[in-house]
Design an enzyme around this catalytic site. Structure first.
Site, PDB file in Angstrom:
ATOM      1  N   LYS A  82       6.528   8.858  61.342  1.00  0.00           N
ATOM      2  CA  LYS A  82       5.987   7.873  61.961  1.00  0.00           C
ATOM      3  C   LYS A  82       6.108   7.508  63.411  1.00  0.00           C
ATOM      4  CE  LYS A  82       5.160   5.699  57.209  1.00  0.00           C
ATOM      5  NZ  LYS A  82       5.702   4.865  56.244  1.00  0.00           N
ATOM      6  N   GLN A 139       9.514   0.179  55.364  1.00  0.00           N
ATOM      7  CA  GLN A 139       9.620   1.491  54.456  1.00  0.00           C
ATOM      8  C   GLN A 139       9.923   0.847  53.289  1.00  0.00           C
ATOM      9  OE1 GLN A 139       8.380   4.320  55.703  1.00  0.00           O
ATOM     10  NE2 GLN A 139       8.420   4.925  53.375  1.00  0.00           N
ATOM     11  N   ASP A 166      -0.015  -1.550  56.841  1.00  0.00           N
ATOM     12  CA  ASP A 166      -0.015  -0.899  55.524  1.00  0.00           C
ATOM     13  C   ASP A 166      -1.075  -1.346  54.615  1.00  0.00           C
ATOM     14  OD1 ASP A 166       1.809   1.395  55.267  1.00  0.00           O
ATOM     15  OD2 ASP A 166       3.445  -0.202  54.854  1.00  0.00           O
TER      16      ASP A 166
END
Ligand code: NDP
Length: 285
Positions: A53, A97, A120
């Site tokens: 990322k 995460q 997200d």
């Protein structure tokens, strides 16, 4: 005839190029987009995802902030960090995460991120907006699936899309987005009876099961589009999807490989969401 292999890296590069152009417009309007990534603990796969990322951010001209917290971090400490990032005007996107260590409730964390910074797309506000067809941050992997179908000009409207898997992060949102694109959608799961009979009716099959080679060639109808979301680590260290790729490509019309299929799309869509957030916050197109 062998299926067309859908090149996820090529499509992801196109999405990232657009994100980079958007990031450039943000910079011209005041500042670069900024994504804050939090990782708790030492999970090796999570570390790889976080590193990828960061690299994608660099490639797109997005500032990335990384917060690596120890595995024994208390939930309250993580929530305090999220509050800080929520309040920071220079941060456009926040992601934590997953998976998280056992002492931290994932729901509490996704619910703490400001919906306007939830790149997200896991916050319940964004989930609700997605289901009602409102503009919002779409979850990256299922949005990547739709992007691939559109890029390949695979018709969705009026087609029968079968999604195998009903998780909150892949199966359910993939089904919702296919429905939004006017597919007729069937969602299958571990309690589905006569699975192969249903998958054989699919014009578009999305596999998100988490079992290597689970979808076999005899479960496909000739010419269908197969999107393999699965990422499974085999005992020899290699990666495999949920579809028996070698046999399925002889039946399908389109198929995504693993690796190099849906995987690269997820990060590309995250870049797209981060730039979208920054543009909204800067008030530019
Ligand atoms: P989950 O384990 O959360 O969900 C798996 C789903 O598969 C469940 O809905 C389960 O049904 C269903 N399932 C399990 N066994 C069967 C069966 N025998 N027949 C039919 N359905 C079955 O996994 P995720 O959705 O999180 O992930 C799925 C795969 O996608 C994994 O390989 C994961 O690594 C990968 N992935 C890839 C990403 C990417 O970037 N490309 C991102 C996220 C995930 P039930 O609900 O009944 O238990």
């Amino acid at each position: 005839m062998s299926a067309k292999i859908i090149d996820g890296k090529e499509i992801a590069a196109a999405v990232k190029a657009k994100a980079a152009a958007g990031a450039e417009r943000c910079r011209a309007a005041g500042r670069a987009p900024c994504l804050a990534v939090i990782i708790v603990g030492e999970d090796p796969a999570s570390k790889v995802y976080v590193r990828n990322k960061k690299r994608a951010c660099e490639a797109c001209g997005i500032t990335s902030l990384e917060y690596a917290l120890p595995a024994d971090t208390a939930q309250a400490a993580l929530l305090a960090l999220i509050e800080e990032l929520n309040a920071d005007d220079d941060v456009d996107g926040i992601l934590c995460q997953l998976p998280l260590p056992g002492q931290i409730a994932e729901d509490a964390v996704t619910g703490a991120i400001l919906p306007e910074k939830d790149v997200d797309g896991f916050h319940l506000v964004n989930v609700g907006k997605m289901l009602s067809g409102k503009d919002c941050f779409l979850p990256c992997t299922p949005a990547g699936v739709i992007e691939m179908l559109k890029y390949e000009k695979i018709p969705i409207a009026g087609k029968h899309a079968v999604v195998v898997g009903r998780s909150n992060i892949v199966g359910k949102p993939a089904a919702a987005l296919l429905l939004k694109e006017n597919a007729t959608v069937t969602v299958c799961h571990s309690r589905t009876a006569n699975l192969a009979e249903i998958t054989r009716q699919a014009d578009i099959l999305v596999a998100a099961v988490g079992r290597p080679g689970f979808i076999t060639a005899d479960m496909l109808s000739p010419g269908c589009a197969v999107i393999d979301v699965g990422i499974n680590r085999l005992s020899d260290g290699s990666l495999a999807g949920d579809v028996d790729f070698a046999a399925a490509k002889e039946i399908a019309g389109f198929i995504t490989p693993v690796p190099g299929g849906v995987g690269p799309m997820t990060i590309a869509m995250l870049m797209k969401n981060t730039v979208k957030s920054c543009k909204l916050r800067l008030g530019i197109e």
